[in-house]
Design a protein around this motif. Structure first.
Motif, mmCIF file in Angstrom:
data_model
loop_
_atom_site.group_PDB
_atom_site.id
_atom_site.type_symbol
_atom_site.label_atom_id
_atom_site.label_comp_id
_atom_site.label_asym_id
_atom_site.label_seq_id
_atom_site.Cartn_x
_atom_site.Cartn_y
_atom_site.Cartn_z
ATOM 1 N N ARG A 40 0.854 -1.184 0.000
ATOM 2 C CA ARG A 40 0.000 0.000 0.000
ATOM 3 C C ARG A 40 0.892 1.236 0.000
ATOM 4 N NH1 ARG A 40 -3.464 -2.659 4.164
ATOM 5 N NH2 ARG A 40 -2.097 -1.597 5.644
ATOM 6 N N ASP A 41 0.263 2.403 -0.136
ATOM 7 C CA ASP A 41 1.041 3.646 -0.149
ATOM 8 C C ASP A 41 1.957 3.724 1.063
ATOM 9 O OD1 ASP A 41 -0.051 4.413 -2.455
ATOM 10 O OD2 ASP A 41 -1.367 5.957 -1.622
ATOM 11 N N GLY A 42 3.205 4.046 0.839
ATOM 12 C CA GLY A 42 4.136 4.215 1.942
ATOM 13 C C GLY A 42 4.915 2.970 2.292
ATOM 14 N N ASP A 43 4.574 1.837 1.776
ATOM 15 C CA ASP A 43 5.286 0.597 2.091
ATOM 16 C C ASP A 43 6.617 0.527 1.353
ATOM 17 O OD1 ASP A 43 3.150 -0.025 3.575
ATOM 18 O OD2 ASP A 43 2.375 -1.622 2.278
ATOM 19 N N SER A 44 7.483 -0.348 1.896
ATOM 20 C CA SER A 44 8.731 -0.621 1.190
ATOM 21 C C SER A 44 8.794 -2.095 0.850
ATOM 22 C CB SER A 44 9.929 -0.286 2.080
ATOM 23 O OG SER A 44 9.911 1.062 2.418
ATOM 24 N N ILE A 45 9.269 -2.399 -0.317
ATOM 25 C CA ILE A 45 9.482 -3.797 -0.678
ATOM 26 C C ILE A 45 10.976 -4.027 -0.726
ATOM 27 C CG2 ILE A 45 9.161 -5.553 -2.459
ATOM 28 C CD1 ILE A 45 6.672 -4.027 -3.329
ATOM 29 N N LEU A 46 11.449 -4.977 0.078
ATOM 30 C CA LEU A 46 12.867 -5.329 0.003
ATOM 31 C C LEU A 46 12.982 -6.585 -0.839
ATOM 32 C CD1 LEU A 46 14.244 -4.742 3.619
ATOM 33 C CD2 LEU A 46 14.272 -3.233 1.648
ATOM 34 N N LEU A 47 13.692 -6.487 -1.931
ATOM 35 C CA LEU A 47 13.766 -7.612 -2.848
ATOM 36 C C LEU A 47 15.079 -8.338 -2.621
ATOM 37 C CD1 LEU A 47 11.975 -8.718 -5.081
ATOM 38 C CD2 LEU A 47 13.231 -7.316 -6.698
ATOM 39 N N GLN A 48 14.977 -9.629 -2.338
ATOM 40 C CA GLN A 48 16.188 -10.393 -2.048
ATOM 41 C C GLN A 48 16.959 -10.702 -3.334
ATOM 42 O OE1 GLN A 48 14.433 -13.730 -0.082
ATOM 43 N NE2 GLN A 48 14.735 -12.828 1.952
ATOM 44 N N ALA A 49 18.187 -11.163 -3.122
ATOM 45 C CA ALA A 49 19.002 -11.526 -4.278
ATOM 46 C C ALA A 49 18.330 -12.647 -5.055
ATOM 47 C CB ALA A 49 20.377 -11.957 -3.808
ATOM 48 N N GLY A 50 18.465 -12.642 -6.357
ATOM 49 C CA GLY A 50 17.848 -13.681 -7.166
ATOM 50 C C GLY A 50 17.503 -13.138 -8.531
ATOM 51 N N ILE A 51 17.079 -14.038 -9.401
ATOM 52 C CA ILE A 51 16.683 -13.613 -10.740
ATOM 53 C C ILE A 51 15.176 -13.697 -10.857
ATOM 54 C CG2 ILE A 51 16.894 -14.117 -13.196
ATOM 55 C CD1 ILE A 51 19.644 -15.327 -12.545
ATOM 56 N N TYR A 52 14.560 -12.614 -11.248
ATOM 57 C CA TYR A 52 13.104 -12.554 -11.338
ATOM 58 C C TYR A 52 12.696 -12.412 -12.788
ATOM 59 C CZ TYR A 52 13.688 -11.589 -6.378
ATOM 60 O OH TYR A 52 14.040 -11.663 -5.075
ATOM 61 N N LYS A 53 12.026 -13.422 -13.306
ATOM 62 C CA LYS A 53 11.523 -13.326 -14.672
ATOM 63 C C LYS A 53 10.017 -13.255 -14.614
ATOM 64 C CE LYS A 53 15.373 -15.791 -16.731
ATOM 65 N NZ LYS A 53 15.863 -16.961 -17.435
ATOM 66 N N GLU A 54 9.516 -12.051 -14.414
ATOM 67 C CA GLU A 54 8.073 -11.940 -14.185
ATOM 68 C C GLU A 54 7.382 -11.070 -15.223
ATOM 69 O OE1 GLU A 54 7.093 -11.131 -10.163
ATOM 70 O OE2 GLU A 54 8.796 -12.241 -9.369
ATOM 71 N N GLY A 55 7.993 -10.909 -16.340
ATOM 72 C CA GLY A 55 7.367 -10.131 -17.398
ATOM 73 C C GLY A 55 7.315 -8.659 -17.069
#
Lengths: 409, 255
Positions: A40-55
């Protein structure tokens, strides 16, 4: 008093109820798409190491997307991130293999109709357009590394592309291998600072219809055609380096229809034409260094009221070339290494005016084949004769106060 | 033959003119490198010397030397020696001493201060021009029996190569500017060794300017391996052809 303090504090806590969402291979949420949907507004997403193939992914809420060694792969099919919202931060991602489309401007990161977007510390490899911004206010693009795979002018997109935006800050990026390193069209009140744009197919920086902008302390080298600034007003260009732009139509800096601008403290080194001016008016060009260029300055007859002063001209094959017989520009207090005058009263200013346009440069302008005779005895004699009695060169194109010594900038 | 050449060289070295020439070149090159803060500019000024002074000195000195050693040549002809051998030894001796003067006077300063591409191409051009103008001098002096006439024609030759030729080229370029002249201009440079040498040096120095417009074409041609081969072989032709012609005339000449 204490009660008040606690109340304020608790309100603050309530307000900043921002969550941090972890996403990645070892987290609860495995896919970035899901994390984006949850945020939601104001949130942070921390993305871990890795390969993301999500289009193709869409960011619309005011979130921060922060990666640590996370790689988003577009599989050469998709546009990777599409951003459209306000107060968004994208940081620390590696984005590679964004798709190519002949119909649309596919980009690794595309920002449309947004405001307050920051893209920083990203590494973008092998994209068509790398960062594509349109109709956006206050975007910050900082500390990114952008490496394209040079193809032809048609098959490559721009590194950092801005269209119809304002208050942008482009800082500390390194762009290479794209069509234009940095591209500005209808962008106002923006700053381009400390970037390095090199080995792009066309221009290191391409600038059109963009007023009130500044670019400062950038380095542009080995680009196919150098840097072009066209159809703009009030542009400040300061302390940049324009190096090694070689070729039949390569310019360190190409100015076309520019007015009321300021060019200072730049260094032009080893360009075929360091500064080419066409239809420019009221520009102040001061304290620049022109070193070892083919032509330091080419001023077309369509330029007027430009002031060149306190520049250094050293080691250029030709200092100034022009194509008309009248010059409406002023040269004053420059240092010319070809100056042969004297200074009787020792005030550091030469006593006889210097004519920077040689007859031979006029001849070449008319008949490029005559380049073959450069530095020949005959041509030197002609130049000397012309200097003594100007016939072909514009009579009023002189520097009346040539400096005797190199000007320390 | 080596022996004869050696005598010629000894004779010339004892001559004060060649000493003065060496000293002049040495002083000029050293002072140019000392005075100019930028090595490129020094090389540029040296290029003017190599393209103007060097051919003049070579051609005039070789001519005067030939006429002065006319009696020596006559004496040699009375010996059982081939004519080709005598004239060639004369040429080799003269050319060798002029080459030595150039390499001492310009070569050493250049190798000390600017041993890069432009410096080396300057030395190459200088050596070629010395050999070429010496062989032109021999051609002219073998043809003319009268000394004054020989020196006159030699001066005219120098004047032609250094000045008139470029004027003619300029004239051609302007009169035919409506036609594509790129190939023609390439050919025109080959017809004057001074121009060829100048372009050869210039390619190493003014590359930025040459990269524009037609310059890129010359750069592509002269800068490539074939270009280097072309330059060298044209230079060699300029050395060999006048010399062979001179030898032929000398062989048939009624001394």
């Amino acid at each position: 008093m204490r009660l008040l303090f606690i109340t304020i504090l608790s309100i603050l806590f309530l307000r900043s109820e921002a969550r941090i969402i972890m996403a990645g291979p070892t987290a609860e949420i495995k896919e970035l798409r899901k994390a984006l949907a949850l945020a939601r507004d104001g949130d942070s997403i921390l993305l871990q190491a890795g390969i993301y193939k999500e289009g193709s992914l869409l960011i619309e809420r005011s979130i921060s997307l922060i990666g640590t060694n996370a790689i988003l792969d577009g599989e050469k099919k998709y546009q990777v991130l599409l951003v459209s919202g306000k107060n968004i931060l994208i940081s620390g991602l590696t984005i590679r293999n964004a798709g190519y489309s002949a119909m649309e401007d596919f980009a690794a990161v595309k920002v449309v109709d947004a405001s307050n977007v920051t893209i920083e510390n990203c590494h973008i490899i092998n994209a068509y357009f790398a960062i594509h911004i349109s109709n956006t206010r206050a975007v910050v693009i900082r500390n990114n590394r952008i490496e394209g795979t040079p193809r032809s002018e048609q098959l490559s997109g721009n590194g950092i592309h801005l269209w119809k935006s304002n208050f942008a800050l482009i800082e500390n990026n390194h762009v290479t291998g794209h069509r234009d390193g940095i591209y500005f069209e209808f962008v106002t009140s923006s700053t381009i600072r400390r970037n390095h744009s090199e080995k792009n197919i066309r221009y290191g920086l391409h600038f059109m219809f963009s007023n009130d902008d500044a670019y400062i302390q950038n380095i542009f080298n080995d680009n196919g055609a150098g840097v072009a600034v066209m159809y703009s007003k009030k542009v400040r260009m300061e302390a940049n380096r324009f190096d090694l732009n070689w070729g039949a139509s390569a310019y360190g800096l190409l100015l076309k229809d520019i007015t009321d601008s300021y060019i200072a403290r730049n260094i032009f080194y080893k360009n075929t034409v360091a500064l080419h001016m066409e239809g420019t008016s009221r520009i102040e060009i001061r304290n620049n260094d022109f070193r070892n260029n083919g032509w330091a300055i080419k001023v077309q007859a369509s330029c007027d009221n430009n002031r060149f002063w306190r520049n250094n001209f050293t080691g250029n094959s030709f200092d100034v070339a022009t194509n008309g017989s009248v010059s409406l520009n002023q040269f004053s207090q420059n240092y010319w290494d070809k100056y042969e005058g004297y200074d009787l009263n020792h005030d550091g200013v030469g006593d006889i005016p210097f004519r920077p346009v040689s007859m031979y440069s006029m001849i070449i302008e008319e008949n490029p084949n005559a380049l073959l005779l450069m530095r020949s005895f005959t041509v030197q004699l002609l130049d000397k004769a012309e200097k003594a009695l100007p016939v072909i060169t514009p009579g009023n194109l002189t520097d009346d106060k040539p400096m005797m010594k190199y000007i320390k900038q | 033959m080596m022996k004869l050449t050696r005598y010629v060289v000894y004779d010339i070295i004892r001559n004060k003119v060649i000493m003065a020439y060496t000293l002049f070149l040495l002083v000029v090159s050293l002072s140019l490198f000392q005075v100019e803060e930028n090595q490129g500019k020094a090389i540029l000024s040296l290029m003017n010397i190599v393209l103007i002074v060097l051919p003049l000195v070579s051609i005039v000195f070789a001519t005067i030397h030939y006429y002065n050693s006319y009696e020596f040549i006559e004496l040699m002809l009375s010996q059982p020696l081939g004519r080709t051998r005598i004239i060639f030894s004369e040429y080799a001796g003269t050319a060798l001493s002029l080459l030595m003067a150039f390499l001492l006077g310009v070569g050493i300063p250049v190798l000390i201060y600017s041993p890069d591409d432009s410096g080396l191409s300057l030395l190459f051009t200088g050596c070629c021009l010395t050999l070429i103008f010496t062989s032109l001098a021999f051609l002219a002096s073998v043809k003319a029996r009268d000394k004054a006439r020989g020196i006159g024609s030699v001066l005219l030759l120098w004047f032609y190569f250094a000045l008139i030729y470029d004027g003619l080229v300029l004239l051609i370029l302007f009169n035919f500017s409506d036609y594509p002249l790129e190939k023609i201009t390439l050919l025109l440079t080959a017809l004057n060794p001074v121009d060829l040498g100048r372009i050869f040096i210039m390619l190493k120095m003014d590359i930025s300017a040459l990269m524009g417009y037609t310059g890129a074409l010359y750069k592509d041609f002269f800068g490539s391996g074939t270009g280097l081969l072309f330059t060298s072989s044209i230079m060699v032709l300029w050395i060999v052809l006048p010399l062979l012609w001179a030898i032929r005339i000398f062989n048939k000449k009624d001394i």
